[in-house]
Design a protein around this motif. Sequence first.
Motif, PDB file in Angstrom:
ATOM      1  N   LYS A  36      39.850  26.883  49.634  1.00 39.49           N
ATOM      2  CA  LYS A  36      39.747  27.296  48.230  1.00 39.49           C
ATOM      3  C   LYS A  36      41.142  27.527  47.666  1.00 39.49           C
ATOM      4  O   LYS A  36      41.995  28.161  48.293  1.00 39.49           O
ATOM      5  N   ASP A  37      41.369  26.977  46.462  1.00 43.00           N
ATOM      6  CA  ASP A  37      42.579  27.296  45.714  1.00 43.00           C
ATOM      7  C   ASP A  37      42.177  27.677  44.304  1.00 43.00           C
ATOM      8  O   ASP A  37      40.989  27.901  44.029  1.00 43.00           O
ATOM      9  N   GLU A  38      43.106  27.738  43.378  1.00 43.87           N
ATOM     10  CA  GLU A  38      42.810  28.204  42.021  1.00 43.87           C
ATOM     11  C   GLU A  38      41.890  27.252  41.252  1.00 43.87           C
ATOM     12  O   GLU A  38      41.250  27.643  40.271  1.00 43.87           O
ATOM     13  N   ASP A  39      41.763  26.006  41.724  1.00 46.73           N
ATOM     14  CA  ASP A  39      40.918  25.040  41.031  1.00 46.73           C
ATOM     15  C   ASP A  39      39.490  24.994  41.564  1.00 46.73           C
ATOM     16  O   ASP A  39      38.600  24.436  40.935  1.00 46.73           O
ATOM     17  N   GLY A  40      39.267  25.573  42.760  1.00 48.64           N
ATOM     18  CA  GLY A  40      37.922  25.535  43.332  1.00 48.64           C
ATOM     19  C   GLY A  40      37.959  25.296  44.831  1.00 48.64           C
ATOM     20  O   GLY A  40      38.924  25.665  45.500  1.00 48.64           O
ATOM     21  N   PHE A  55      44.144  31.472  55.940  1.00 48.42           N
ATOM     22  CA  PHE A  55      44.691  30.386  55.129  1.00 48.42           C
ATOM     23  C   PHE A  55      44.847  29.110  55.968  1.00 48.42           C
ATOM     24  O   PHE A  55      45.319  29.159  57.116  1.00 48.42           O
ATOM     25  N   LEU A  56      44.434  27.994  55.384  1.00 47.99           N
ATOM     26  CA  LEU A  56      44.584  26.679  55.988  1.00 47.99           C
ATOM     27  C   LEU A  56      45.825  26.019  55.388  1.00 47.99           C
ATOM     28  O   LEU A  56      45.899  25.847  54.163  1.00 47.99           O
ATOM     29  N   HIS A  57      46.770  25.657  56.218  1.00 47.21           N
ATOM     30  CA  HIS A  57      48.020  25.056  55.737  1.00 47.21           C
ATOM     31  C   HIS A  57      48.000  23.558  56.026  1.00 47.21           C
ATOM     32  O   HIS A  57      47.879  23.135  57.183  1.00 47.21           O
ATOM     33  N   THR A  58      48.115  22.758  54.988  1.00 49.93           N
ATOM     34  CA  THR A  58      48.137  21.306  55.114  1.00 49.93           C
ATOM     35  C   THR A  58      49.457  20.771  54.567  1.00 49.93           C
ATOM     36  O   THR A  58      50.283  21.526  54.054  1.00 49.93           O
ATOM     37  N   ALA A  59      49.643  19.464  54.665  1.00 50.55           N
ATOM     38  CA  ALA A  59      50.850  18.847  54.122  1.00 50.55           C
ATOM     39  C   ALA A  59      50.878  18.923  52.600  1.00 50.55           C
ATOM     40  O   ALA A  59      51.936  18.820  51.980  1.00 50.55           O
ATOM     41  N   GLY A  75      49.298  21.502  50.696  1.00 48.35           N
ATOM     42  CA  GLY A  75      49.133  22.816  50.105  1.00 48.35           C
ATOM     43  C   GLY A  75      48.472  23.796  51.057  1.00 48.35           C
ATOM     44  O   GLY A  75      48.150  23.471  52.207  1.00 48.35           O
ATOM     45  N   THR A  76      48.246  25.000  50.556  1.00 48.11           N
ATOM     46  CA  THR A  76      47.629  26.078  51.333  1.00 48.11           C
ATOM     47  C   THR A  76      46.337  26.509  50.654  1.00 48.11           C
ATOM     48  O   THR A  76      46.291  26.669  49.437  1.00 48.11           O
ATOM     49  N   TYR A  77      45.298  26.703  51.465  1.00 49.11           N
ATOM     50  CA  TYR A  77      43.978  27.016  50.937  1.00 49.11           C
ATOM     51  C   TYR A  77      43.376  28.200  51.688  1.00 49.11           C
ATOM     52  O   TYR A  77      43.553  28.333  52.905  1.00 49.11           O
ATOM     53  N   ALA A  78      42.669  29.039  50.975  1.00 46.52           N
ATOM     54  CA  ALA A  78      41.982  30.167  51.598  1.00 46.52           C
ATOM     55  C   ALA A  78      40.700  29.686  52.268  1.00 46.52           C
ATOM     56  O   ALA A  78      40.086  28.705  51.833  1.00 46.52           O
ATOM     57  N   ASN A  79      40.297  30.373  53.321  1.00 43.40           N
ATOM     58  CA  ASN A  79      39.070  30.045  54.044  1.00 43.40           C
ATOM     59  C   ASN A  79      38.337  31.335  54.381  1.00 43.40           C
ATOM     60  O   ASN A  79      38.957  32.366  54.630  1.00 43.40           O
TER      61      ASN A  79
END
Length: 223
Positions: A120-124, A144-148, A150-154
């Motif tokens: 999840k990020d600010e867009d959904g 937090f899931l870190h990818t190439a 961006g970073t996303y909450a889980n």
Amino acid sequence: MDDTLVPEVLQMIGQVVPDGVSIAISDGSSYLYYRPSSVIDLKIRPGDLVPEGSATYQALQEMGKVGHYVESRVFGVPYYGLSLPLVNHGRVMGCITAIYAPQALPLPAQEPRLSFLIGKDEDGWRPIQLHEIVFISSNEGKTFLHTANGTYANKYSLGELETILPSNQFVRCHRSYFVNLEAIGFIHPHFHSTFLLEMKDKHKTRVPVSQTYSSSFRQLLGF
């Protein structure tokens, strides 16, 4: 449990316990005997107290047979334990535990695990394929899931992810981090026999391997 009974007990269980399974025998509070296998070793020593959260502890508390998945925070590596206590007139005399590597669970076939996690990020929200995840971190109770990209909450805790993620791909290296083994770019030595993992993201993020996990991490990667 009388220490003199240990050899006889081992003779009996040796005929039914397959290779690759470690064995621990305890009395009501501490370990009396431990036999590691070539597949998994919890580094238990005779005289060690049975730690809270272990499969042996759970069986002693319930005074009954248990099958229990144990997170790596207890012994430094995750495992699945089958524990059977010896109870006589309501009193626990001892306990024997068969210790399996997570990938060798003696369980019925399960549904395939997810090949992605929701980030999840600010867009959904969006599904993130596991191979896209470089590393996973936890901070102030948030994951937090870190990818190439961006970073996303889980929503899952690291403890929950330890039972979900494939152990041959993701390894816990710190109480606050998981890493994707395929995304490790370089391993740097650090203080007190620990390491820093340089990841293959654009920032070349350095993820710590703590003392708790350093031994099992080195054993897994073979260095």
